[in-house]
Scaffold this active site. Structure first.
Site, PDB file in Angstrom:
ATOM      1  N   GLU A 246      87.775  64.534  -2.769  1.00  0.00           N
ATOM      2  CA  GLU A 246      87.910  63.375  -3.653  1.00  0.00           C
ATOM      3  C   GLU A 246      88.265  62.181  -2.776  1.00  0.00           C
ATOM      4  O   GLU A 246      89.396  62.008  -2.360  1.00  0.00           O
ATOM      5  CB  GLU A 246      88.999  63.629  -4.707  1.00  0.00           C
ATOM      6  CG  GLU A 246      88.678  64.741  -5.680  1.00  0.00           C
ATOM      7  CD  GLU A 246      87.470  64.433  -6.555  1.00  0.00           C
ATOM      8  OE1 GLU A 246      87.072  63.250  -6.632  1.00  0.00           O
ATOM      9  OE2 GLU A 246      86.935  65.363  -7.173  1.00  0.00           O
ATOM     10  N   CYS A 280      92.093  54.428  -6.153  1.00  0.00           N
ATOM     11  CA  CYS A 280      90.783  54.713  -5.563  1.00  0.00           C
ATOM     12  C   CYS A 280      89.632  54.284  -6.460  1.00  0.00           C
ATOM     13  O   CYS A 280      88.517  54.071  -5.969  1.00  0.00           O
ATOM     14  CB  CYS A 280      90.654  56.192  -5.223  1.00  0.00           C
ATOM     15  SG  CYS A 280      90.834  57.288  -6.648  1.00  0.00           S
TER      16      CYS A 280
END
Length: 505
Positions: A246, A280
């Site tokens: 991720e 993010c």
């Protein structure tokens, strides 16, 4: 998790040769030498033994562990909020919705759905297997490693942990050493709510993480930067370990001329400056025409003033930069283009004002790396076609946003680009749905999780066919010596009748 120096701490080939042959040289001292070379050997062996015993497989065990996580959140809520405030100056509101609430939702979903998720999935059969049983069984991988970052230090530890537990794995957790107050709670308090024979927390920085990655795991789940993701993937390749990465990247936000500037500004300002931009999936830059920029700038200024007051530094609702290193990195980006909004900073508080940069060039440093701070560059394009071309020539982002009153523009952006996730006319909201997978594509990552996707990520989907021990006469069609007359009959038995395709046994 910052592993920028991991490779500097990796064992040299000569050290690995020594490790491989120590038992031949040291005899009874070998065990001590192994512990020195691999400080995690005993912990991992204990977890492997626990998994091999079958302890984690029953639904009752998994449920007990998930209920333990539930109690951990409820009984330590105030301590967790305080730790998040100490590490990132996170407002309680942001901590509640982005850390505690999301974790709670994931746990509740897993508890309510676990028995259904664990059921064998029966599949369709061909004529040759009509009397047999065909199904997919989701089995735990074994001992899995979860490496978490510092920006959402609770969420990004517990959400994958929920999936790993629900799937029946033993787990090694590596929280970030940068968010040290949350790390302390994870390491000292969380183990009291879990079966310690099946779960372990490992502390340390890049050197310890590098040493940890020298070990063989059955699955690795990493959240962090693409650069460090490459290091983790290289370590996993040594054992052909499956993994989820991720990662992040530069998330584009296209704003069409046909929009309400204030609505757009409110939504963009909130999810750009949430957690001081250390997210993010936050928009990393805006693409819009110069005409829209002129309307958007005063709207963004009004949004910032409405959210954080005339002096954002004194607002209790604005987080701070996590450490000095990241603060100085972000200060270096403030000189790109011109600060139309904000631009102020305070090293003592690690404060950077909500900032909007204009006159930014594609070649400027602020456009070469993920910003991960409260800085929002605006670049000008003349059309949606130009915006799409700009996005497509760069790495695929983790998230992509498009704002327009014209749904055709939003759908065009969706259809002609690629990203891990997409949200039209808002940001973050796709993250609130456990029915949607979260993950990147290409440079922004591989694999997915959230909700049932977490359970599937940490499960091996095992193909199973149970056949009768008898009826050997039917099987004789496939045995040598081959007869041409048997071929047509055999193919008709194994063909996929719906699609008309053939698959040999």
């Amino acid at each position: 998790m910052n592993l920028s120096k991991v490779l500097e701490f990796s064992f040299s080939p000569s050290q690995r040769c020594i490790s491989d042959s120590y038992h031949c040289i040291l005899g009874p001292l070998g065990s001590s030498f192994q512990s020195w070379m691999n400080p995690f050997a005993d912990t991992l062996q204990s977890l492997q033994d626990a998994f091999s015993s079958g302890r984690t497989r029953p639904a009752e065990f998994r449920t007990t562990q998930l209920e333990g996580l539930n109690r951990f959140l409820k009984e330590n809520r105030e301590e967790l909020l305080a730790a998040l405030a100490q590490d990132l100056h996170k407002p309680p509101f942001e901590s509640e919705i982005s850390e505690i609430s999301i974790c709670q939702s994931e746990i509740n979903l897993a508890l309510n759905s676990l028995h259904q998720w664990m059921k064998d999935e029966y599949v369709s059969k061909n004529l040759a297997t009509q009397l047999d049983t065909a199904f997919i069984r989701r089995e735990p991988y074994g001992v899995v490693l979860i490496i978490a970052p510092w920006n959402y230090p609770l969420n990004l530890v517990l959400v994958p942990l929920v999936g790993a537990i629900a799937a029946g794995n033993c787990v090694v957790l590596k929280p970030s050493e940068i968010s040290k107050n949350v790390e302390k709670i994870i390491s000292e308090v969380l183990p009291n709510y879990l079966d310690k024979s099946c779960f372990a927390v490992v502390l340390g920085g890049p050197q310890e993480t590098s040493s940890l990655l020298e070990n063989k795991f059955d699955y690795i789940f990493f959240t962090g930067s693409p650069r460090v993701g490459q290091i983790v993937m290289a370590a996993a390749s040594k054992y052909l370990t499956p993994l989820t990465l991720e990662l992040g990247g530069k998330n584009p936000c296209y704003v069409d001329d046909n929009c309400d500037p204030q609505n757009v500004a409110n939504r963009v300002a909130w999810f750009r400056f949430f957690n001081a931009g250390q997210t993010c999936v936050a928009p990393d830059y805006i693409l819009c025409s110069r005409e829209t920029q002129e309307k958007l700038l005063p709207a963004l200024q009004r949004a910032v003033t409405q959210f954080y007051g005339k002096d954002p530094q004194s607002s209790p609702d604005l987080a701070r930069i996590v450490n000095d290193k990241h603060f100085h990195r972000l200060c270096g980006l403030l000189g790109n283009g011109r600060a139309a909004i904000g631009g102020q900073s305070d090293e003592q508080e690690r404060y950077i004002a909500p900032t909007v940069l204009v006159d930014v060039k594609e070649t400027d440093p602020v456009m070469q790396e993920e910003i991960f701070g409260p800085i929002l560059p605006i670049l000008n394009v003349q059309s949606v076609e130009e915006a799409i071309a700009f996005i497509r020539k760069r790495e695929k982002p983790l998230a992509l946003y498009a704002f327009s009153n014209d749904s055709k523009v939003v759908h065009r952006m969706l259809e002609q680009t690629s990203s891990g996730g997409f949200c039209g006319n808002d940001g973050f909201m796709h993250m609130t749905l456990t029915t949607l997978p979260f993950g990147g594509v290409g440079n922004s990552g591989m694999g997915m999780y959230h909700g049932k996707f977490s359970f599937d990520t940490f499960s091996h989907q095992r193909s199973c066919l149970l056949r009768s021990a008898g009826m050997e006469k039917l099987n004789s069609l496939r045995y040598p010596p081959y007869a041409q007359r048997s071929l047509g009959l055999l193919l008709s038995l194994v063909e996929n009748r719906r699609k008309g395709q053939c698959t040999l046994l």
